[in-house]
Design a protein around this motif. Structure first.
Motif, short mmCIF file in Angstrom:
data_model
loop_
_atom_site.label_atom_id
_atom_site.label_comp_id
_atom_site.label_asym_id
_atom_site.label_seq_id
_atom_site.Cartn_x
_atom_site.Cartn_y
_atom_site.Cartn_z
N UNK A 13 1.03 -1.30 -0.01
CA UNK A 13 0.07 -0.10 0.22
C UNK A 13 0.75 1.20 -0.15
N UNK A 14 1.94 1.23 0.88
CA UNK A 14 2.80 2.41 0.88
C UNK A 14 3.47 2.39 -0.41
N UNK A 15 3.80 1.60 -1.11
CA UNK A 15 4.48 1.67 -2.48
C UNK A 15 3.52 2.03 -3.52
N UNK A 16 2.54 1.54 -3.42
CA UNK A 16 1.35 2.13 -4.44
C UNK A 16 1.22 3.46 -4.24
N UNK A 17 1.10 3.92 -3.01
CA UNK A 17 0.52 5.67 -2.80
C UNK A 17 1.67 6.42 -3.29
N UNK A 18 3.10 5.85 -2.86
CA UNK A 18 4.04 6.67 -3.40
C UNK A 18 4.40 6.84 -4.83
N UNK A 19 4.08 5.58 -5.67
CA UNK A 19 4.08 5.36 -6.81
C UNK A 19 2.90 6.35 -7.71
#
Length: 180
Positions: free
Chosen positions: A125-131
Motif C-alpha cells: 500500500x505504501x509503495x502504491x501510494x508513493x508510485x
C-alpha cells in the motif's frame, strides 16, 4: 556452493520473482503510464499493450516487468527476513515460531503466513501510494479499486503470492532435510 543452494532465502527470492513476473505480465492491461518510470516524462501517458512487436516495446517490456518482478522478489525476501526477526527463527516457514523467540507467544506456521501477508499488504500500500503520487504509473479504467485510490489487484497479489512463495520454499527446505 552447497550452502547457497540450501539457503531458504534463495528460494524465497526465486519463487517471489517468478510468481510476481507472471502476475505482473498478466495484469499489464490494468495499468498505464509505464513510460513515466523509464523516461521520467510526466506528460507521457501511454498504455502498454501487446500489439507492437518492435525492439522498443521489447526493451520497455524487459525494463518494466523484469525490474518490477526483481523488486517484488526482494520485497518478499525482506518480508521473510522481517518475519525471521520477529520469530527469531530463520526457518519459521517450517513450523512457525514464537514471538521474539521467548516462547511466551507461540505463532503457528499459518499464523506466521497470515502476519507476513498483513505486513506485505502494508508495504505494498505504501509503495502504491508513493508510485501514484510520483506518477510512476496509474491505473487503467478497468482496474478495480478499493475506495478512490487503492487498486484491488496488488492487494490480492500479496494475499496469494506471499503464502505460495513460502509454501513452495517450505517444500524445498523439507526435501533437503530428508536427503531428497
Amino acid at each position: 556452493m552447497k550452502a547457497i543452494f540450501s539457503a531458504p532465502e534463495l528460494y524465497v527470492w526465486l519463487f517471489g520473482f517468478l510468481f510476481n513476473f507472471v502476475w505482473e505480465i498478466s495484469h499489464m492491461p490494468y495499468y498505464q503510464g509505464f513510460f513515466n518510470v523509464l523516461h521520467g516524462d510526466k506528460t507521457v501517458e501511454k498504455r502498454f499493450w501487446f500489439g507492437e512487436n518492435t525492439f522498443e516495446r521489447r526493451k520497455i517490456f524487459a525494463q518494466v516487468f523484469w525490474f518490477a518482478s526483481v523488486g517484488d522478489g526482494f520485497l518478499i525476501l525482506g518480508n521473510y527476513w522481517l518475519m525471521s526477526l520477529l520469530l527469531w527463527d530463520r526457518l519459521w516457514i517450517l513450523d512457525g515460531g514464537s514471538l521474539f523467540g521467548n516462547g511466551a507467544v507461540a505463532v503457528s506456521r499459518w499464523g506466521a503466513y497470515g502476519v507476513a501477508v498483513v505486513l506485505g499488504i502494508g508495504v505494498q500500500v505504501i509503495i502504491e501510494l508513493i508510485a501514484l503520487k510520483k506518477k510512476w504509473w496509474g491505473y487503467a479504467d478497468e482496474m478495480p479499486t478499493i475506495g478512490r485510490h487503492m487498486a484491488l489487484f496488488p492487494n490480492i497479489q500479496m494475499i496469494i503470492l506471499i503464502p505460495l512463495t513460502y509454501l513452495l520454499t517450505r517444500l524445498i527446505v523439507l526435501g533437503m532435510g530428508s536427503g531428497g
